[in-house]
Design a protein around this motif. Structure first.
Motif, PDB file in Angstrom:
ATOM      1  N   CYS A 101      27.251  39.371  16.186  1.00  0.00           N
ATOM      2  CA  CYS A 101      27.255  40.295  16.367  1.00  0.00           C
ATOM      3  C   CYS A 101      25.731  41.195  15.542  1.00  0.00           C
ATOM      4  O   CYS A 101      25.358  40.090  14.430  1.00  0.00           O
ATOM      5  N   ASP A 103      25.165  44.580  14.915  1.00  0.00           N
ATOM      6  CA  ASP A 103      24.786  45.952  14.130  1.00  0.00           C
ATOM      7  C   ASP A 103      25.134  46.060  13.112  1.00  0.00           C
ATOM      8  O   ASP A 103      24.596  47.209  12.419  1.00  0.00           O
ATOM      9  N   GLU A 104      25.685  45.136  12.368  1.00  0.00           N
ATOM     10  CA  GLU A 104      25.756  45.029  11.118  1.00  0.00           C
ATOM     11  C   GLU A 104      24.404  45.018  10.362  1.00  0.00           C
ATOM     12  O   GLU A 104      23.658  45.086   9.246  1.00  0.00           O
ATOM     13  N   SER A 147      30.729  39.571  18.939  1.00  0.00           N
ATOM     14  CA  SER A 147      31.637  40.419  19.519  1.00  0.00           C
ATOM     15  C   SER A 147      30.774  42.034  20.014  1.00  0.00           C
ATOM     16  O   SER A 147      31.816  43.210  19.734  1.00  0.00           O
ATOM     17  N   LYS A 177      36.909  43.965  24.902  1.00  0.00           N
ATOM     18  CA  LYS A 177      36.404  44.703  24.447  1.00  0.00           C
ATOM     19  C   LYS A 177      36.405  46.414  24.436  1.00  0.00           C
ATOM     20  O   LYS A 177      36.230  46.644  24.880  1.00  0.00           O
ATOM     21  N   TYR A 183      37.659  52.846  15.639  1.00  0.00           N
ATOM     22  CA  TYR A 183      36.903  51.596  15.181  1.00  0.00           C
ATOM     23  C   TYR A 183      36.675  52.700  14.026  1.00  0.00           C
ATOM     24  O   TYR A 183      35.393  51.856  12.781  1.00  0.00           O
ATOM     25  N   PHE A 186      36.049  51.875  10.226  1.00  0.00           N
ATOM     26  CA  PHE A 186      35.081  50.106  10.477  1.00  0.00           C
ATOM     27  C   PHE A 186      33.453  50.326  10.336  1.00  0.00           C
ATOM     28  O   PHE A 186      32.644  49.409   9.354  1.00  0.00           O
ATOM     29  N   ARG A 187      33.028  51.353  10.592  1.00  0.00           N
ATOM     30  CA  ARG A 187      32.185  51.794  10.692  1.00  0.00           C
ATOM     31  C   ARG A 187      31.421  51.891   8.758  1.00  0.00           C
ATOM     32  O   ARG A 187      30.208  52.032   8.764  1.00  0.00           O
ATOM     33  N   ARG A 200      28.855  52.956  22.151  1.00  0.00           N
ATOM     34  CA  ARG A 200      28.917  51.430  23.291  1.00  0.00           C
ATOM     35  C   ARG A 200      29.127  51.404  24.414  1.00  0.00           C
ATOM     36  O   ARG A 200      29.208  50.472  25.007  1.00  0.00           O
ATOM     37  N   GLN A 204      30.800  48.439  25.272  1.00  0.00           N
ATOM     38  CA  GLN A 204      32.146  47.917  25.551  1.00  0.00           C
ATOM     39  C   GLN A 204      32.733  48.769  27.019  1.00  0.00           C
ATOM     40  O   GLN A 204      32.306  49.571  27.941  1.00  0.00           O
ATOM     41  N   LYS A 231      41.037  43.702  22.231  1.00  0.00           N
ATOM     42  CA  LYS A 231      40.799  45.150  21.068  1.00  0.00           C
ATOM     43  C   LYS A 231      40.694  46.468  21.584  1.00  0.00           C
ATOM     44  O   LYS A 231      39.171  46.282  22.429  1.00  0.00           O
ATOM     45  N   VAL A 256      42.752  46.868  14.291  1.00  0.00           N
ATOM     46  CA  VAL A 256      41.932  47.139  14.642  1.00  0.00           C
ATOM     47  C   VAL A 256      41.878  48.642  13.328  1.00  0.00           C
ATOM     48  O   VAL A 256      42.980  48.779  12.682  1.00  0.00           O
ATOM     49  N   SER A 257      40.214  48.740  12.359  1.00  0.00           N
ATOM     50  CA  SER A 257      40.655  49.394  11.462  1.00  0.00           C
ATOM     51  C   SER A 257      41.248  50.647  11.192  1.00  0.00           C
ATOM     52  O   SER A 257      41.723  51.436  10.652  1.00  0.00           O
ATOM     53  N   TYR A 296      44.188  43.474   8.946  1.00  0.00           N
ATOM     54  CA  TYR A 296      43.686  44.148   7.699  1.00  0.00           C
ATOM     55  C   TYR A 296      45.229  43.892   6.632  1.00  0.00           C
ATOM     56  O   TYR A 296      44.940  44.280   6.008  1.00  0.00           O
TER      57      TYR A 296
HETATM   58  C1  PBG Z   1      30.840  44.980  16.478  1.00  0.00           C
HETATM   59  C2  PBG Z   1      32.627  44.935  15.683  1.00  0.00           C
HETATM   60  C3  PBG Z   1      32.617  46.442  15.412  1.00  0.00           C
HETATM   61  C4  PBG Z   1      34.586  46.078  15.085  1.00  0.00           C
HETATM   62  C5  PBG Z   1      34.175  44.561  15.091  1.00  0.00           C
HETATM   63  N1  PBG Z   1      33.197  44.063  15.278  1.00  0.00           N
HETATM   64  C6  PBG Z   1      32.451  47.791  15.763  1.00  0.00           C
HETATM   65  C7  PBG Z   1      31.996  48.820  16.767  1.00  0.00           C
HETATM   66  O1  PBG Z   1      31.886  47.570  17.561  1.00  0.00           O
HETATM   67  O2  PBG Z   1      31.446  49.420  16.985  1.00  0.00           O
HETATM   68  C8  PBG Z   1      34.988  47.004  15.037  1.00  0.00           C
HETATM   69  C9  PBG Z   1      36.937  46.090  13.843  1.00  0.00           C
HETATM   70  C10 PBG Z   1      37.981  47.551  13.616  1.00  0.00           C
HETATM   71  O3  PBG Z   1      37.886  48.461  13.529  1.00  0.00           O
HETATM   72  O4  PBG Z   1      38.700  46.798  12.795  1.00  0.00           O
HETATM   73  N2  PBG Z   1      30.160  43.763  15.553  1.00  0.00           N
END
Ligand code: PBG
Length: 307
Positions: A101, A103-104, A147, A177, A183, A186-187, A200, A204, A231, A256-257, A296
């Motif tokens: 992806c 976004d990071e 993703s 997704k 999430y 995760f951010r 998103r 999404q 997800k 997820v997170s 995790y």
């Molecule tokens: C986007 C991505 C996200 C997660 C995994 N890949 C964040 C998003 O879509 O905003 C979330 C994973 C998590 O919350 O554990 N690259």
């Protein structure tokens, strides 16, 4: 007579590799998880492998971002450096996956390139995903996991991988997704904030939609996805069950997170037994039809199952 099993090999651990750290850095919102250095990443992967965990999925946390997210496909980008080093050390001992992806890596935090009006340009993004897939495969990823939820992403990536001689590289598609509040933690883990209070919802899925997940997943399989993902996990077990019924490909779900953080927070307060709840939830994901789970909890649960 148990109908469902949960084994360490059914688990995949999401791991964060950060650029420019001298020590691993704790992630407040994900107790027990860190942004890794190369050295701590190796130690963690060794421990996961010893516990029998089936694989890891890497997320890069770069020290510099730009408008188009070029760190994502840079041969010396943080994820590529880590992928090369893990494959050198672990070869085929466990499966090394790369989240794919932008976004990071983008200053605005969106999963694709953004037009002047602030909307994401789907088709321009596909070219960048294709380059990223090839860079990740080149660095040693056995599995690339797009993703970003751009339409056509699996087809574009398959074509690019095949064209570069990586016809054996597996595509794990984040197929269904959902745009989820889960999430949140995760951010913080990857230092992503979407510009101008954005979201998103344009790419999404809407959590009110069930049939749409089937369309998304079928489209991904037609484009060449080898494995599909749902997800988040717990709030979407109906989707896991639907996809298990409708498709023959391997299926996974991402716990997820936010799902991790909720259990950890309650456990830290002594309100429940966190490890027991984690095992119950991960087993439920398997019962709904997932072949494996990204979580995790991978190390903690694998070590508990091995006791
Ligand atoms: C986007 C991505 C996200 C997660 C995994 N890949 C964040 C998003 O879509 O905003 C979330 C994973 C998590 O919350 O554990 N690259």
């Amino acid at each position: 007579m148990a109908e469902t099993t949960l084994s360490p090999a059914d688990l995949v651990a999401p791991l964060f590799i950060a650029e420019g750290l001298s020590e691993p850095k704790a992630i407040q919102s994900l107790p027990g998880q860190v942004q890794h250095t190369i050295r701590s990443l190796h130690d963690e992967v060794r421990a996961l492998h010893t516990a029998g965990v089936g694989g890891v999925i890497l997320f890069g946390v770069p020290s510099h971002k730009d408008e188009i997210g070029s760190g994502a496909w840079d041969a010396n980008g943080v994820a590529q450096v880590a992928l090369r080093s893990l494959r050198d050390e672990f070869a085929d001992e466990l499966v090394v996956m790369a989240d794919l992806c932008l976004d990071e890596y983008t200053t605005h935090g969106h999963c694709g390139v953004v037009r002047p009006d602030g909307t994401v340009d789907n088709d321009a993004t596909l070219e960048l995903y294709a380059k990223t897939a090839v860079a990740q495969a080149h660095a040693g990823a056995q599995v690339v996991a797009p993703s970003g939820m751009m339409d056509g992403q699996v087809g574009a990536i398959r074509q690019a991988l095949d064209g570069a001689g990586f016809d054996d590289t597996v595509i794990l598609a984040y197929a269904a997704k959902y745009a989820s509040a889960l999430y949140g933690p995760f951010r913080e883990a990857v230092g992503v904030e979407i510009a101008d209070g954005g979201n998103r919802y344009a790419y999404q899925q809407d959590s009110r939609n069930r049939r749409e997940a089937l369309r998304e997943a079928r489209a991904d399989v037609e484009q060449g996805a080898d494995i599909v993902m749902v997800k988040p996990a717990m709030t979407y077990l109906d989707i896991v069950a639907d996809l298990r019924q409708a498709l023959e490909v391997p299926l996974c779900a991402y716990h997820v997170s936010g799902e991790y953080a909720m259990i950890k927070a309650a456990g830290a307060n002594g309100w429940l037994d966190a490890t027991a709840v984690a095992i119950e939830q991960l087993t439920a994901v398997r019962r709904a039809g997932a072949d494996f789970v990204l979580t995790y909890f991978a190390r903690e649960v694998a070590e508990e199952l091995g006791r």
